[in-house]
Structures are given as C-alpha cells and as structure tokens.
Design a protein around this motif. Structure first.
Motif, PDB file in Angstrom:
ATOM      1  N   TYR A 145      -2.301   0.704  -4.603  1.00  0.00           N
ATOM      2  CA  TYR A 145      -1.855  -0.691  -4.194  1.00  0.00           C
ATOM      3  C   TYR A 145      -0.884  -1.170  -5.217  1.00  0.00           C
ATOM      4  O   TYR A 145      -0.304  -2.477  -5.111  1.00  0.00           O
ATOM      5  CB  TYR A 145      -3.071  -1.628  -4.521  1.00  0.00           C
ATOM      6  N   GLY A 146      -0.376  -0.415  -5.919  1.00  0.00           N
ATOM      7  CA  GLY A 146       0.802  -0.680  -6.684  1.00  0.00           C
ATOM      8  C   GLY A 146       0.720   0.383  -7.983  1.00  0.00           C
ATOM      9  O   GLY A 146      -0.051   0.695  -8.351  1.00  0.00           O
ATOM     10  N   ILE A 147       2.180   0.272  -8.608  1.00  0.00           N
ATOM     11  CA  ILE A 147       2.388   1.355  -9.680  1.00  0.00           C
ATOM     12  C   ILE A 147       2.610   0.278 -10.846  1.00  0.00           C
ATOM     13  O   ILE A 147       3.652  -0.731 -11.063  1.00  0.00           O
ATOM     14  CB  ILE A 147       3.831   1.802  -9.323  1.00  0.00           C
ATOM     15  N   PRO A 179       5.320   4.559   1.331  1.00  0.00           N
ATOM     16  CA  PRO A 179       4.749   3.380   1.854  1.00  0.00           C
ATOM     17  C   PRO A 179       3.999   3.312   3.071  1.00  0.00           C
ATOM     18  O   PRO A 179       4.531   3.959   3.950  1.00  0.00           O
ATOM     19  CB  PRO A 179       6.316   2.358   1.698  1.00  0.00           C
ATOM     20  N   VAL A 180       2.981   2.733   3.152  1.00  0.00           N
ATOM     21  CA  VAL A 180       2.145   2.753   4.505  1.00  0.00           C
ATOM     22  C   VAL A 180       3.107   1.850   5.465  1.00  0.00           C
ATOM     23  O   VAL A 180       3.141   2.356   6.499  1.00  0.00           O
ATOM     24  CB  VAL A 180       0.699   2.243   4.381  1.00  0.00           C
ATOM     25  N   GLU A 181       3.478   0.964   4.863  1.00  0.00           N
ATOM     26  CA  GLU A 181       4.330  -0.098   5.860  1.00  0.00           C
ATOM     27  C   GLU A 181       5.605  -0.511   4.909  1.00  0.00           C
ATOM     28  O   GLU A 181       5.348  -0.820   3.617  1.00  0.00           O
ATOM     29  CB  GLU A 181       3.550  -1.182   6.269  1.00  0.00           C
ATOM     30  N   ARG A 226       0.785  -1.087  -0.124  1.00  0.00           N
ATOM     31  CA  ARG A 226       0.072  -0.045  -0.006  1.00  0.00           C
ATOM     32  C   ARG A 226       0.879   1.368  -0.016  1.00  0.00           C
ATOM     33  O   ARG A 226       1.849   1.287   0.688  1.00  0.00           O
ATOM     34  CB  ARG A 226      -0.591   0.074   1.149  1.00  0.00           C
ATOM     35  N   LEU A 227       0.577   2.245  -0.720  1.00  0.00           N
ATOM     36  CA  LEU A 227       1.339   3.632  -0.957  1.00  0.00           C
ATOM     37  C   LEU A 227       0.369   4.734  -0.769  1.00  0.00           C
ATOM     38  O   LEU A 227      -0.766   4.797  -1.267  1.00  0.00           O
ATOM     39  CB  LEU A 227       1.895   3.614  -2.273  1.00  0.00           C
ATOM     40  N   PRO A 278      11.054  -2.705  -4.771  1.00  0.00           N
ATOM     41  CA  PRO A 278       9.752  -2.593  -3.797  1.00  0.00           C
ATOM     42  C   PRO A 278       8.576  -2.054  -4.454  1.00  0.00           C
ATOM     43  O   PRO A 278       7.503  -2.110  -3.992  1.00  0.00           O
ATOM     44  CB  PRO A 278      10.257  -2.066  -2.502  1.00  0.00           C
ATOM     45  N   TYR A 279       8.970  -1.040  -5.397  1.00  0.00           N
ATOM     46  CA  TYR A 279       7.852  -0.459  -6.259  1.00  0.00           C
ATOM     47  C   TYR A 279       7.533  -1.020  -7.500  1.00  0.00           C
ATOM     48  O   TYR A 279       6.337  -0.635  -8.261  1.00  0.00           O
ATOM     49  CB  TYR A 279       8.321   1.066  -6.351  1.00  0.00           C
ATOM     50  N   ILE A 280       8.146  -2.094  -7.944  1.00  0.00           N
ATOM     51  CA  ILE A 280       8.030  -2.757  -9.497  1.00  0.00           C
ATOM     52  C   ILE A 280       7.219  -3.859  -9.080  1.00  0.00           C
ATOM     53  O   ILE A 280       7.594  -4.958  -8.586  1.00  0.00           O
ATOM     54  CB  ILE A 280       9.206  -2.981 -10.197  1.00  0.00           C
TER      55      ILE A 280
END
Length: 668
Positions: free
Chosen positions: A61-63, A22-24, A7-8, A189-191
């Motif tokens: 929820y994702g990029i 990032p939330v977590e 989650r972002l 972590p973003y991909i």
C-alpha cells in the motif's frame, strides 16, 4: 497535485531485483530496485515483469522508504492500512503493518547473521509497529488548512512530497534515497509521506446544519523522542515534543431535512495551537527514583537558541502567546525561573508570555478555574482569530494571525486540558459567527456535539502521551466528562506507575528507534565495530545484583509455604533473606544510573555529567562516591539495563559504533 499509487504488486526476481508494479492504472511505469547495487530504475510504460520473478504474497500500500544498517540496505513497505475517515473528499489511513525487505540477498530479516544487525532491525520494527502513522494519497495531512489554501496554485504543479511540511514529514530520512535521485520528480507516484500524529473526525446535525468536527495533531521529527531522553531545546532551535494541533470545523448549510453525504461544505474553519518543551537547555536524569534529578544548564547560547526557536514560530504562525503551566514552587520551580529569565532577554515584539499556576488555581479538582486563564488570554485569542473559508466568497473570510503555545513540564496532561479548553472556547465563537448557534446557546447545550468534542480531545491526549511518555494521558476524565473524578485520579495513579516503569526500563530502546528511523544517527557498514551496542561491560557484581534480589524474593515467597517445624528457625530464615533483599535494593538505588535503560546510539553522557553553570536538584544514582570523577559508559549496556561507571578523573571521548559521541547525521 500529482497522484500517488495506492496499491502495488511486488515481484521478486530471485536475488537480482525488487519490481513494484502499480495495480492502477494498468500499464503505468513500474519501479525496479536492483539488490546488488541498490540502483533505482523507473521502467518504461507497459514494461513486462521478468518471467523469472515471483509475486510477493502481500499487496503493497506504499513504500515508506529505505534504510541502511550494518549489513544491508532495506526497503520498508506498508502491507497493512486502516481506513480512518474521509476528509475533504480524500481517504485518510493509518499505517497498520510493515515488511522490511533486504537488498543484500545473503541477509535474512527473520534470522540476521549478526546480533548487531538483529538489534538494529528490532529497533526499526519496534518503532514502526509502536508509532501512529497517518497518510493520505491525495490530501496533505502535514499542512494546516490555511497554508494549503494560500499555496493552492503552487501545489497543483508539484508532487505531495514536494509540498509536505518538512517538520512533520516523518519518513523524510527514509525517503531520501528516492527524493535525492535525479529522477525524484518522476518517482513521485511512489513517494508516500506519512505523519506521526493523531486524527479523528465526528459528524453531527444541529439546527439542520451538517457539521463535521476534525482534530489532527502533527508531531515534529526534530528533537523527537521519549519523555526523559528528549527535553528542552537543542543547538538548532528545535524543542522536544513539539506538536501542532489543528481543529477543523466543516459546516454544510444545505443539509436541512436530509441526510447529506456530499463532501462539499459551505464553511471551512481551522484553529491551530502548538505545544513544545520549555525552550531552554534542561533535562531530568533517571536514577530509578520516582522523581528524577532535575538539571538546568545555563549555557551561553540559551538566549540565542530560544530566540531562534521563537522567531521560527513567528515566521511560521505569526504572533506567539506563550502559556507556561510549570509549577512556581517545589521541584519544577527552576525550570519556570529559567524560562522566564531567558524569555525576558528575548526581544521579539510578536511574543507575549503568560504564566498560569495550574495546580494552585485548579486545586481540589476545581477545573472550571481554567476560565481564569482564558480571561487572561482573551484578547490574544480574539486578535489571532482562526481561518475561515466561505464557498460563497472568492477570498478567505479571515486568517489566523498567531497561535497559543502551551507547555507544562511534559507538555502532556496540563497542556491537554488547557488546549482543549481553548479549542472549546474558539469552537463556540466559530459556531456563533456562522449562525449555527444563537448568542444564548453554547456547545454544551447539544449533547452529541459536546460528547464528540470531549472524546476527540481525550483520545488525542492519550495518543500524544503514549508516543512521548509511554502511557495514556492523565486528567482525561475531565476532558471526557467535564468533571474531575476520584476514579479518574486512581487511573492516573496507575498510568503514573506505568510511566515510571517504561521511562526507566524501556525508553532507551524506544529512543534509539526514534534516532535510527529519523536519521539522527546512522550506522557504519561494519557490525563488528558496533558490538558494544549489545554488550554488557558492567562489573560482574553490578550485573548480578538484580538476580540476587530476584532470588531473595523467591526465597521469601517460598518460605511462606515451608512446613513450620519451628517459628524460631523461620524467623532467622526470613531475617536473612529480608536483609539480603534490602541490601540489594539499597545498592541498586545508590547506583541507580547503572540500572536505567539509556539510549545507546546517541548517549546522554554530556547531560548526566554536566559540570557547568546552572541548577542540579541532586546527584543521585552515581554510586557511593557521588558524581566526582565518574563517567558513564553507555556504549556497553545490555538491553534494558544501565552501564559501567568509570572511576577515573579524566574525561574521555565516548565512541559508539566507531564514532565519537556527538558524531551524528541530521537530515533536514
């Protein structure tokens, strides 16, 4: 495997930057994309968000990645997800909603300044909302169980996107702006990789064993597209509608006497099948007729491309058992003959060819006759086997050393029935091999398992058919009930009609969406040069005919409600409008190619007007003068209807958006 942020929070700093936080875990490195330059920056841990930034109203929820269109580059983010199930202790999701964020602050996604930009944005949005995209933050959905087990040491040191199967990494082109940077490993972590496919899982209990049956299909991003605009093989050895289907069986032997919720299983088994278009150069040309014109192109490189395709499959899966279900008579016969003629020239020891006349063998709804085919490939099924892990052993019990590759004309309906039958045969043997079923028991003896199996395969067939043909699969009544019914036949008639309508009048735009999102075609940064993408340059008479037909039908309907002062006068009235309607229908059928929704980004001109060796069933839809000297200008189509016929004898270079035909970008 390195984790992906689930989650972002998005913060928009005016017209300067997008910042993803990032939330977590709290304090993790945030990601900033500068809108003016497009630079991607990974911030230091605990970097505060600029005080001038405002928080976006939705959780991210994702990029999915970034795409460049005519006026701006855009960030595509996932704002909705649907939880499907848990597999191997990992949550599986379906991407459900998306937002498209422009980098150019002067561009509005809701009200684009230029119609070309609006058209391209609509293609992207339609593709995202019309697809079935699956993902997991910690489980690689793109690779089958056997490959993951064999590569477990290597994948522990890499990020998810680094080990994803390239064929099924659907958003690889969109993610290339992140993966091609110098800090790609740090951006991991973003991909988020997604696949285009299907997923279903069912849990049942048999003789005290807890059993989970899972079905996953993965659609290749190569030669991706719609039914009539992506057929056969290309010049890189990729075939249309290629899908890998994995049936996973998980069995817990310790579940007796309790409702076990544990996610550890004693036995893990996997069975792989593949499907793909007949690997020769062929096409079906839409002309508004229910049966398109069939065309087989006998090119010099046909043998080499089939050999390349089959060698790649042997390298990936092992031995290949080719099952061809194309009819040996009538309309489909030339495709069957081209396949057999070419495969006889491809000398690969691990490839076996098996023909099965599906419609003849199973006529009069004798679907049980598929057992004849299973008998023919019995030895191959036994020798190729399946993958089996037993937690009590350090090594795998057995490996799958080959696959069955099934095809019919569309690789949909007949292929679905046969693949389901092969999967059922294998599942029976797997359950007996691990002691869940005795030798005198069958899968059909257990209603819950049998019903779950049939429903999974029917739903799987529907989703693959909708992605390729635009409607649910045919013959699913047999898959769901083990019987072919007349109600099912009527439903198939309705689905066939829906396919006809969508394939002729809507699939051009759908194909453009595939080509744009997968990177098969990329636009130039000038919408003016791409104005032909939204213009209709057909002659006025051609454009007016559908309106004349509509008005004629309106007048006929209106005549039915007019006061009947004289039946004699009304007969003249109806005769006039019936003649006009008939003439317009005749004109549209004769010039059918002009009224088909053709792809604009990568036109089909070279296929429609192919004049080399091969087979062509007819030359319908090209006007009263036939095919000689006519060229189709696909660059000037309107949104659902054809294009202009150029009545000259010279071939010309077709330019689309300032690029010559065939100038396209393929991201591998």
């Amino acid at each position: 495997m390195k984790p992906i942020y689930q989650r972002l929070n998005l913060f928009i700093d005016g017209q300067d930057a997008y910042t993803f936080v990032p939330v977590e875990p709290i304090g993790a490195q945030s990601l900033t994309i500068h809108r003016a330059t497009g630079d991607i920056v990974l911030n230091a841990p605990n970097t505060p968000v600029p005080s001038t930034a405002s928080r976006y109203g939705k959780t991210i929820y994702g990029i999915l990645g970034m795409i460049s269109l005519a006026l701006s580059e855009y960030v595509i983010v996932m704002t909705g997800r649907e939880h499907r199930a848990r597999l191997m202790g990992h949550d599986i999701y379906r991407a459900a909603d998306f937002d498209i964020l422009p980098l150019n602050p002067n561009v509005s996604v809701q009200n684009p300044q230029h119609p070309v930009e609006g058209h391209l944005l609509a293609l992207v949005r339609s593709h995202l909302l019309g697809g079935y995209f699956l993902f997991s933050y910690g489980w690689d959905l793109s690779r089958r169980l056997q490959v993951q087990w064999q590569d477990q040491e290597n994948q522990e040191r890499k990020a998810l996107w680094e080990v994803t199967d390239d064929r099924f990494f659907w958003n690889k082109f969109l993610q290339s702006r992140l993966t091609d940077t110098d800090i790609a490993r740090d951006l991991s972590p973003y991909i988020l990789p997604v696949i285009y496919g299907t997923f279903d899982i069912r849990t049942v209990y048999i003789h005290g064993h807890r059993i989970q049956l899972c079905l996953i299909s993965r659609r290749s991003r190569y030669r991706a597209g719609t039914r009539y605009f992506r057929r056969g093989i290309d010049h890189e050895g990729h075939v249309a509608n290629f899908n890998e289907t994995e049936q996973i069986l998980l069995v817990d032997e310790k579940a007796a006497g309790r409702l076990s919720l544990a996610e550890s299983f004693t036995h893990k088994l996997s069975f792989i099948q593949i499907r793909g278009s007949v690997p020769v150069f062929w096409a079906e040309i839409n002309t508004l007729r229910y049966k398109p014109d069939l065309q087989v192109m006998d090119l010099q490189e046909t043998v080499d491309m089939m050999k390349l395709h089959l060698q790649e499959q042997v390298t990936e899966y092992g031995g290949q058992s080719l099952i061809n279900l194309v009819n040996q008579k009538g309309y489909e016969q030339p495709v069957k003959e081209a396949y057999e003629r070419t495969v006889s020239q491809v000398e690969i020891p691990d490839v076996k060819y098996q023909y099965f006349d599906f419609h003849n063998e199973c006529k009069h709804m004798r679907w049980d006759r598929i057992s004849v085919l299973i008998e023919k490939v019995h030895d191959d099924l036994v020798n190729q086997g399946y993958f089996h892990l037993d937690t009590a052993q350090d090594t795998a019990v057995r490996f799958q050393t080959g696959v069955v590759r099934t095809n019919c004309m569309d690789n949909l309906d007949r292929t679905n029935v046969v693949q389901a039958a092969l999967a059922k045969w294998t599942l029976n043997h797997q359950l007996k091999a691990i002691g869940v079923l005795s030798d005198n028991e069958e899968l059909d003896d257990f209603d819950a398992l049998s019903r779950g199996f049939r429903e999974m395969w029917a739903d799987h067939a529907d989703l693959i058919a909708k992605a390729y043909a635009g409607s649910g699969a045919l013959k699913t009544d047999f898959t769901r009930t083990n019987k072919r019914t007349r109600v099912g036949a009527l439903e198939d008639g309705y689905k066939g009609l829906m396919r006809y309508i969508k394939n002729n009048h809507f699939d051009g735009a759908r194909q453009d969406g595939f080509d744009l999102v997968t990177g098969a075609w990329t636009p130039q940064k000038n919408p003016v040069t791409a104005a032909t993408l939204i213009a209709d340059t057909r002659p006025l008479i051609t454009r007016s005919v559908p309106y004349i037909l509509s008005f004629s039908l309106f007048m006929i309907c209106a005549g039915l409600t007019l006061p009947r002062t004289s039946d004699y006068s009304l007969s003249y009235y109806f005769t006039l409008w019936f003649i006009i309607a008939s003439l317009t229908i005749m004109f549209m059928m004769v010039h059918g190619i002009e009224y088909v929704s053709w792809p604009r980004l990568i036109p089909s001109t070279d296929v429609i007007y192919y004049e080399g060796p091969g087979f062509r069933s007819a030359h319908n839809g090209k006007g009263f003068t036939g095919s000689l000297g006519q060229k189709l200008d696909l660059s000037g189509q309107s949104d659902g209807f054809g294009a202009r016929l150029l009545l000259n004898g010279r071939k010309r270079a077709l330019t689309v958006n300032g690029m010559e035909e065939g100038t396209k970008k393929r991201v591998d």
